[in-house]
Design an enzyme around this catalytic site. Structure first.
Site: not given
Length: 264
Positions: A151, A145-147
């Site tokens: 992140l 889920p970073e994007v």
């Protein structure tokens, strides 16, 4: 297959900790132990995990199983914790400590088997996928889920993920951040096998013991030769990922809502 345990201890000391270390014959079982936070990564978990992996290397165990206590393997960074005020140098040091997990797993002479259940998100997915073999519960949930929360990925996943599932699927997983189940992960080659819920650790431990029972040198060389082409790229990826993570930390985009990141 059941094997007598030789005792459980914290990874780096004598008091109960956020990472447990247990010897089961020739296998070291390392368990993330922040079950109240779905084993989410904070400032204490990563150094304890690094210490546990170094201990396994020092004790010259034949194999390692990496698992999580409670309802999840690791739900990523604990973004409900108040973020620490850091200088760029402190941020870099923290990121490189997280990446040290990947380095230690890849350099460990024997097999490292991840036993995944519940959430394996963000850093949790990275911890799992840097291992040599991943056994996942059928209903486990992997995701990056970073994007979506401003992140950037770490842990060498920018090399490891496309090596596992191909460029097209890797881009889809990173850019969309959608979850895939353990069953779906096995079908796309993200993990070695999906097993009925509740049996993931038993299966992983059995595999680790079977691998540890094989000749040490030939097992180590087989791991090394299979990893050689990928690992030649991993170090470069780790350096690039740190630079990108520093950029996102300075951009202010990581102030987006993050509840879905930890799944907590």
């Amino acid at each position: 297959m059941q094997h007598p345990a030789e005792g459980t201890a914290p990874a780096g000391g004598t008091e109960p900790g956020v990472v447990e270390y247990e010897r089961d014959g020739e296998v070291a079982v390392v368990r993330l132990n922040r079950p109240h936070r779905l084993n989410a990564v904070d400032g204490t978990l990563t150094p304890a995990l690094v210490a546990a992996l170094r201990r396994a290397h020092a004790e010259e165990v034949g194999a390692v199983v990496l698992a999580g206590r409670g309802r999840a393997f690791c739900a990523g960074h604990d973004l409900k914790e108040e973020p620490a005020v850091e200088t760029p140098l402190q941020t870099r040091a923290r990121l490189e400590e997280i990446q040290e997990v990947t380095r230690l797993v890849r350099r460990f002479p024997g097999p490292v088997v991840a036993a995944v259940h519940g959430y394996a998100l963000g850093a949790g997915a990275e911890f799992a996928l840097c291992c040599d073999v991943v056994v996942a519960a059928e209903d486990a949930r992997f995701g990056f889920p970073e994007v979506g929360v401003g992140l950037s990925v770490t842990g060498g996943i920018s090399t490891l993920l496309p090596a596992l599932v191909g460029w097209a699927r890797a881009k889809e997983l990173l850019l969309l951040g959608e979850h895939v189940t353990g069953t779906e992960a096995a079908a796309m080659g993200l993990v070695a096998r999906a097993v009925p819920t509740g049996t993931h650790e038993e299966v992983a431990l059995d595999l680790a013991h079977r691998m540890a029972a094989r000749p040490r040198l030939s097992t180590s060389l087989a791991k090394r030769v299979l990893d050689a082409a990928v690992d030649s790229q991993v170090e470069r990826s780790l350096a690039t990922e740190v630079e990108h993570a520093l950029l996102t930390s300075l951009s202010g985009e990581d102030e987006a809502p993050r509840e879905e990141f930890t799944g907590a």
